[in-house]
Design a protein around this motif. Structure first.
Motif, PDB file in Angstrom:
ATOM      1  N   ASN A  11       0.813  -1.215   0.000  1.00  0.00           N
ATOM      2  CA  ASN A  11       0.000   0.000   0.000  1.00  0.00           C
ATOM      3  C   ASN A  11       0.847   1.266   0.000  1.00  0.00           C
ATOM      4  O   ASN A  11       0.422   2.291  -0.516  1.00  0.00           O
ATOM      5  CB  ASN A  11      -0.947  -0.014   1.205  1.00  0.00           C
ATOM      6  N   ALA A  14       1.810   1.855  -3.850  1.00  0.00           N
ATOM      7  CA  ALA A  14       0.774   1.432  -4.797  1.00  0.00           C
ATOM      8  C   ALA A  14       0.915   2.103  -6.159  1.00  0.00           C
ATOM      9  O   ALA A  14       0.755   1.453  -7.198  1.00  0.00           O
ATOM     10  CB  ALA A  14      -0.609   1.699  -4.203  1.00  0.00           C
ATOM     11  N   ALA A  15       1.197   3.403  -6.184  1.00  0.00           N
ATOM     12  CA  ALA A  15       1.332   4.102  -7.469  1.00  0.00           C
ATOM     13  C   ALA A  15       2.524   3.565  -8.258  1.00  0.00           C
ATOM     14  O   ALA A  15       2.450   3.370  -9.478  1.00  0.00           O
ATOM     15  CB  ALA A  15       1.464   5.605  -7.237  1.00  0.00           C
ATOM     16  N   GLN A  16       3.632   3.326  -7.561  1.00  0.00           N
ATOM     17  CA  GLN A  16       4.818   2.772  -8.209  1.00  0.00           C
ATOM     18  C   GLN A  16       4.535   1.357  -8.709  1.00  0.00           C
ATOM     19  O   GLN A  16       4.971   0.957  -9.798  1.00  0.00           O
ATOM     20  CB  GLN A  16       5.982   2.758  -7.215  1.00  0.00           C
ATOM     21  N   ALA A  18       1.611   0.147  -9.680  1.00  0.00           N
ATOM     22  CA  ALA A  18       0.765   0.254 -10.869  1.00  0.00           C
ATOM     23  C   ALA A  18       1.578   0.637 -12.100  1.00  0.00           C
ATOM     24  O   ALA A  18       1.316   0.156 -13.208  1.00  0.00           O
ATOM     25  CB  ALA A  18      -0.341   1.281 -10.628  1.00  0.00           C
ATOM     26  N   THR A  52      -3.792  -3.161  -7.934  1.00  0.00           N
ATOM     27  CA  THR A  52      -4.082  -1.959  -8.719  1.00  0.00           C
ATOM     28  C   THR A  52      -4.902  -2.256  -9.968  1.00  0.00           C
ATOM     29  O   THR A  52      -5.165  -1.365 -10.758  1.00  0.00           O
ATOM     30  CB  THR A  52      -2.769  -1.259  -9.122  1.00  0.00           C
ATOM     31  N   MET A  75      -3.694   0.270  -2.503  1.00  0.00           N
ATOM     32  CA  MET A  75      -3.931  -0.473  -3.735  1.00  0.00           C
ATOM     33  C   MET A  75      -5.340  -0.216  -4.257  1.00  0.00           C
ATOM     34  O   MET A  75      -5.552  -0.032  -5.459  1.00  0.00           O
ATOM     35  CB  MET A  75      -3.712  -1.969  -3.498  1.00  0.00           C
ATOM     36  N   GLU A  78      -5.576   3.147  -6.061  1.00  0.00           N
ATOM     37  CA  GLU A  78      -5.020   3.079  -7.416  1.00  0.00           C
ATOM     38  C   GLU A  78      -5.972   2.337  -8.353  1.00  0.00           C
ATOM     39  O   GLU A  78      -6.143   2.723  -9.517  1.00  0.00           O
ATOM     40  CB  GLU A  78      -3.650   2.389  -7.405  1.00  0.00           C
ATOM     41  N   ALA A  81      -8.828   4.594  -9.365  1.00  0.00           N
ATOM     42  CA  ALA A  81      -8.388   5.621 -10.315  1.00  0.00           C
ATOM     43  C   ALA A  81      -8.251   5.049 -11.719  1.00  0.00           C
ATOM     44  O   ALA A  81      -8.579   5.722 -12.707  1.00  0.00           O
ATOM     45  CB  ALA A  81      -7.068   6.224  -9.853  1.00  0.00           C
ATOM     46  N   ALA A  82      -7.768   3.798 -11.816  1.00  0.00           N
ATOM     47  CA  ALA A  82      -7.524   3.190 -13.124  1.00  0.00           C
ATOM     48  C   ALA A  82      -8.782   2.591 -13.738  1.00  0.00           C
ATOM     49  O   ALA A  82      -8.963   2.622 -14.957  1.00  0.00           O
ATOM     50  CB  ALA A  82      -6.453   2.107 -12.999  1.00  0.00           C
TER      51      ALA A  82
END
Length: 252
Positions: A11, A14-16, A18, A52, A75, A78, A81-82
């Motif tokens: 967590n 999470a962006a990295q 994804a 993600t 997670m 993300e 968002a996706a």
């Protein structure tokens, strides 16, 4: 460090995760369809430990009616968002939020080993319809490629893993099969590769739980040394990562 702590370490990155984690090849989903004896199109699928949404998105592209389950805050954020139009519920494989005999397929992409099979196996059997299937898969580095094998050894040494490579491979296989003995799973391997920048390759390494729990200082020290190793092999800064997807499919 407990298994739960390692699982929830994702967590914080999470962006990295994804942005840098590898996806899965079309041949994987072709093989899943072959083994379950039906198309994914129209199948009622739950993707557990969806993270993600890497696998969830591909299942939806194949026409599956998919719902995701993810326990982690970072997670899940993300994922939303996706894939804002894909249903996402909070939970995990040890207590599935689904009715009895309600699903055609349960999938776990890189996630089964985080469950307690004493709970997750009975839960899978409970929610799958007769003729339904449980599909588990992992992207495994292709360690028959010399540079990947050497990197695997450097990672193991840095993270304090001292068992021989063959023993670690046997242990990882045993972990993937744990709890499935009575389900008679069919196993397949799907080979694939991707070519990425050196920066993305190193970013991917840093999203693995062994490094997330190691801490920033230890991780950055390893990545700096690894960059130097890989510059010698890939002077143009493009890294060909080789994988073998280890797939297990068990029918209900």
């Amino acid at each position: 460090m407990t298994t739960a702590s390692r699982a929830h370490s994702f967590n914080m990155a999470a962006a990295q995760y994804a942005a840098s984690r590898p996806s899965y090849p079309p041949a994987l989903f072709d093989t899943v369809e072959e083994l379950i004896g039906r198309s994914l199109a129209g199948a009622r699928v739950a993707d557990i430990g969806a993270g993600t949404g890497i696998a969830t998105a591909l299942l939806r592209e194949r026409g599956a009616d998919v719902i995701a389950v993810e326990p982690g805050d970072g997670m899940a954020a993300e994922f939303r968002a996706a894939l804002p139009d894909v249903p996402l519920v909070r939970g995990d494989g040890n207590a599935l939020p689904f009715a009895d005999a309600s699903l055609d397929l349960l999938t776990y992409a890189q996630a089964w080993h985080w469950t307690d099979t004493g709970h997750s196996v009975p839960e899978a059997l409970r929610v799958l319809r007769p003729g339904g299937a449980l599909a588990l898969w992992w992207n495994i580095p292709a360690c028959d490629v010399p540079w990947i094998s050497a990197q695997h050894e450097r990672i193991a040494h840095h993270c304090g893993v001292t068992s021989p490579p063959a023993a670690r491979h046997d242990d990882s296989q045993a972990a993937r099969l744990a709890g499935l003995e009575g389900l008679s799973p069919t196993r397949r391997q799907v080979r694939w590769s991707r070519t990425v920048s050196l920066d993305l390759h190193l970013s991917n390494i840093a999203t693995h739980s062994a490094f997330l729990v190691l801490g920033e200082t230890g991780t950055q020290a390893f990545l700096a040394e690894e960059r130097a190793h890989l510059r010698e092999i890939f002077p143009d800064g493009r890294v060909e990562e080789g994988y073998e997807v280890d797939l297990l499919v068990a029918m209900r």
